[in-house]
Design an enzyme around this catalytic site. Structure first.
Site, PDB file in Angstrom:
ATOM      1  N   CYS A  36     -32.714  11.318  37.888  1.00 58.22           N
ATOM      2  CA  CYS A  36     -34.049  11.027  37.956  1.00 58.22           C
ATOM      3  C   CYS A  36     -34.301  10.038  39.086  1.00 58.22           C
ATOM      4  O   CYS A  36     -35.250   9.758  39.439  1.00 58.22           O
ATOM      5  CB  CYS A  36     -34.308  10.052  36.632  1.00 58.22           C
ATOM      6  SG  CYS A  36     -33.456   8.514  36.508  1.00 58.22           S
ATOM      7  N   LYS A  72       4.444  21.246  15.552  1.00 56.34           N
ATOM      8  CA  LYS A  72       4.985  20.031  15.767  1.00 56.34           C
ATOM      9  C   LYS A  72       3.774  19.172  16.494  1.00 56.34           C
ATOM     10  O   LYS A  72       3.341  19.306  17.423  1.00 56.34           O
ATOM     11  CB  LYS A  72       6.123  20.152  17.297  1.00 56.34           C
ATOM     12  CG  LYS A  72       6.523  18.811  17.788  1.00 56.34           C
ATOM     13  CD  LYS A  72       7.716  19.365  18.837  1.00 56.34           C
ATOM     14  CE  LYS A  72       8.422  18.030  19.292  1.00 56.34           C
ATOM     15  NZ  LYS A  72       7.586  16.814  19.848  1.00 56.34           N
ATOM     16  N   TYR A 116     -19.520   6.751  -3.105  1.00 59.15           N
ATOM     17  CA  TYR A 116     -18.576   6.248  -2.874  1.00 59.15           C
ATOM     18  C   TYR A 116     -18.742   4.620  -2.352  1.00 59.15           C
ATOM     19  O   TYR A 116     -18.106   3.760  -2.861  1.00 59.15           O
ATOM     20  CB  TYR A 116     -17.440   6.712  -1.792  1.00 59.15           C
ATOM     21  CG  TYR A 116     -16.240   6.238  -1.450  1.00 59.15           C
ATOM     22  CD1 TYR A 116     -15.176   6.468  -2.091  1.00 59.15           C
ATOM     23  CD2 TYR A 116     -15.987   5.198  -0.494  1.00 59.15           C
ATOM     24  CE1 TYR A 116     -13.939   5.970  -2.047  1.00 59.15           C
ATOM     25  CE2 TYR A 116     -14.832   4.492  -0.494  1.00 59.15           C
ATOM     26  CZ  TYR A 116     -13.676   4.861  -1.072  1.00 59.15           C
ATOM     27  OH  TYR A 116     -12.641   4.401  -0.944  1.00 59.15           O
TER      28      TYR A 116
END
Length: 568
Positions: A411, A117, A39
């Site tokens: 850490c 909806k 594409y």
């Protein structure tokens, strides 16, 4: 006209036709028939031809969907026929009363068009002679805003309708943002130090109301069309017939919509959609029911702001009140420290919720939130629940202030909040939590799409020191997987197969998978289009990156910093 001068015209026409067909298959039918690379190749060829032959440019060309120049403000647009709202019902009794009024007007022999909806932004698309002329928000129903420049960027909105269409077609629908895109956009906003959107509806509306169309183009919005306003020619005698025609014109409709008959059918449809709600890719908050025959709709007519021939049957509210017991702090892949509310478990929309997002320190301060507070929690589909408000009237005085950490909870390195950002960050590149989240991102569906490599897999692989970086995934053998707890030969084989399959990936997906800060899917696509190969990107300087569409100083600095890091 000579053969030479006619060749570009023929090729441009052919390319536009092919690209429109591929876009329709991908964005409307969800059935791609061409790879991303193929594409992009066609798209770039068309772009080059249009740039070389300015007279061949057309505002309805597929190349014009990427977003044009920003505007100063939106102009007003008056709808030819009002865009009405819907009356809401919340239980079977109220729904039954609505149906009884229908029966009184048209008799018991009627059909109903039922559809989800959508929780999005109402929009009207005006086509003249098959070409998109105007896209306008609902506004107050009479007058909305002309947001054509933004709506044009939505891939599922055709700029030219297909087949035979009336001279004037006013299509109405809902612009929505998929749940995954909502999460991605909010993650990017937090990374950039901006406040997140409250829900996908706000994100969709906020995207459409941006004055710069390039921002809307990045958001990956889509649309579901569910009706019409004005048509210059009558094309059907029922709503179901109309929806079939709309699909033939190349407009996207919802596959869950259908024609049903009777109150029992309504109840079954409501129950079915409610059960499927959390598994859908988009947000819904109920179902919409319309009398199918247009003759019946005309018989019922409208009240001031809504039609008598339609109703919205709403789902139960997805909010709940509960107590905030604690706040913990998690580390994301970019090092952002996110506070998470630990809640007294509460049932919200049929799901037990015990944790909710707090986004950042600014939100905590804005809510004036304290541990021990009673809060309103909102959940929508599979979007992470959020604390919406504090019930200050329930305070006892024993509540405790929330203190943001100064060190990383993973850490123990120092965390910082850089100027202009809302997020606190751990800057340690060896932080275990950052690595875990980065690998989860790398394997995600929209990135490398390593099917089956979920959170538990990643955590076990890291814990057993079988991986220390993305690349280690591709060195794994079935024998390594069998070392993990509760893993058999079948699951090991499936994971290794999924990892091998992920090697065949587009450059854009790979760039996005790397998790470079500030590089989302849209920027990754633009980088891939500009550089073409990974090797060219790796050699890019900051000045080279400035030539990429939508890449500025901050994003370029982030990319160069990532690429120059020897660990990466």
């Amino acid at each position: 006209m000579t053969k030479k001068s006619s060749e570009p015209i023929q090729r441009v026409t052919q390319l536009r036709s092919e690209l429109e067909e591929h876009s329709h298959n991908y964005y409307v039918l969800d059935k791609p028939t061409i790879s991303d690379e193929a594409y992009d190749k066609l798209f770039n060829e068309l772009l080059a031809l249009e740039e070389a032959n300015p007279k061949l440019r057309d505002p309805h060309s597929p190349t014009q969907k990427v977003g044009g120049a920003a505007i100063d403000k939106f102009s007003k647009y008056r709808h030819a026929t009002p865009m009405l709202g819907l009356q809401n019902v919340y239980n079977d009794e109220e729904m039954g009363e609505f149906c009884r009024r229908w029966e009184e007007a048209v008799g018991k022999d009627y059909s109903i068009w039922a559809e989800p909806k959508f929780d999005g932004m109402a929009i009207e698309l005006v086509y003249e002679k098959g070409r998109l002329k105007v896209a306008a928000t609902r506004g107050d129903g009479e007058v909305g805003e002309d947001v054509t420049s933004n709506v044009r960027t939505i891939r599922s909105v055709p700029l030219i309708l297909r087949g035979e269409v009336p001279d004037i077609v006013e299509v109405r629908g809902e612009i929505i943002l998929m749940k995954e895109d909502f999460k991605r956009i909010n993650a990017e906003k937090l990374t950039e130090g901006e406040p997140p959107f409250a829900n996908p509806r706000n994100a969709a509306a906020g995207s459409i109301r941006q004055l710069d169309p390039s921002i809307a183009a990045k958001r990956n919005l889509t649309i579901f069309c569910h009706g019409v306003g004005r048509l210059s020619d009558e094309v059907a005698d029922s709503h179901s017939g109309l929806m079939n025609r709309i699909k033939t014109w190349g407009l996207k409709t919802n596959p869950l919509a259908r024609r049903i008959e009777g109150q029992e059918a309504i109840k079954k449809y409501f129950t079915k959609i409610e059960k499927e709600r959390d598994d859908l890719e988009y947000e819904i908050d109920g179902i919409v029911l319309k009398l199918d025959l247009f003759a019946h709709q005309r018989e019922l007519g409208n009240v001031a702001r809504s039609p008598r021939w339609a109703m919205a049957y709403k789902f139960k509210a997805q909010e709940g009140n509960t107590r905030l017991n604690d706040v913990i702090f998690q580390v994301g892949r970019t090092g952002a420290i996110t506070p998470v509310a630990v809640l007294e478990p509460v049932n919200v929309g049929g799901v037990e919720v015990s944790r909710a997002s707090l986004h950042n320190e600014d939100q905590i301060l804005a809510l004036d939130l304290k541990v021990g507070d009673y809060v309103v929690v909102k959940r929508a589909g599979d979007v992470i629940p959020e604390v919406q408000a504090v019930l200050t009237e329930k305070r006892t005085g024993k509540e405790k202030s929330i203190v943001f950490p100064t060190k990383c909870p993973s850490c123990n390195d120092k965390i910082v909040r850089e100027e202009g950002e809302a997020a606190h960050r751990c800057l340690n590149i060896a932080c275990p939590a950052k690595l875990s989240e980065a690998i989860k991102h790398f394997a995600a569906k929209r990135a490398m799409n390593i099917e089956g490599l979920g959170d538990k897999w990643v955590e076990q692989l890291l814990e057993k020191k079988l991986i220390k970086h993305f690349s280690d995934l591709y060195e794994l053998k079935e024998s390594d997987i069998l070392k993990l707890e509760r893993q058999g030969e079948r699951s090991a084989e499936k994971l290794i197969t999924a990892i091998d399959r992920s090697r065949d990936v587009t450059l854009a997906r790979f760039i996005f998978a790397l998790g470079i800060r500030l590089v989302g899917e849209r920027t990754a696509e633009l980088l891939a289009l500009h550089f073409g190969t990974l090797d060219r990107l790796l050699k890019a300087s900051k000045e080279d990156l400035f030539n990429v569409e939508e890449v500025g100083e901050t994003v370029a600095t982030s990319i160069v910093s990532f690429l120059n890091d020897t660990k990466n």
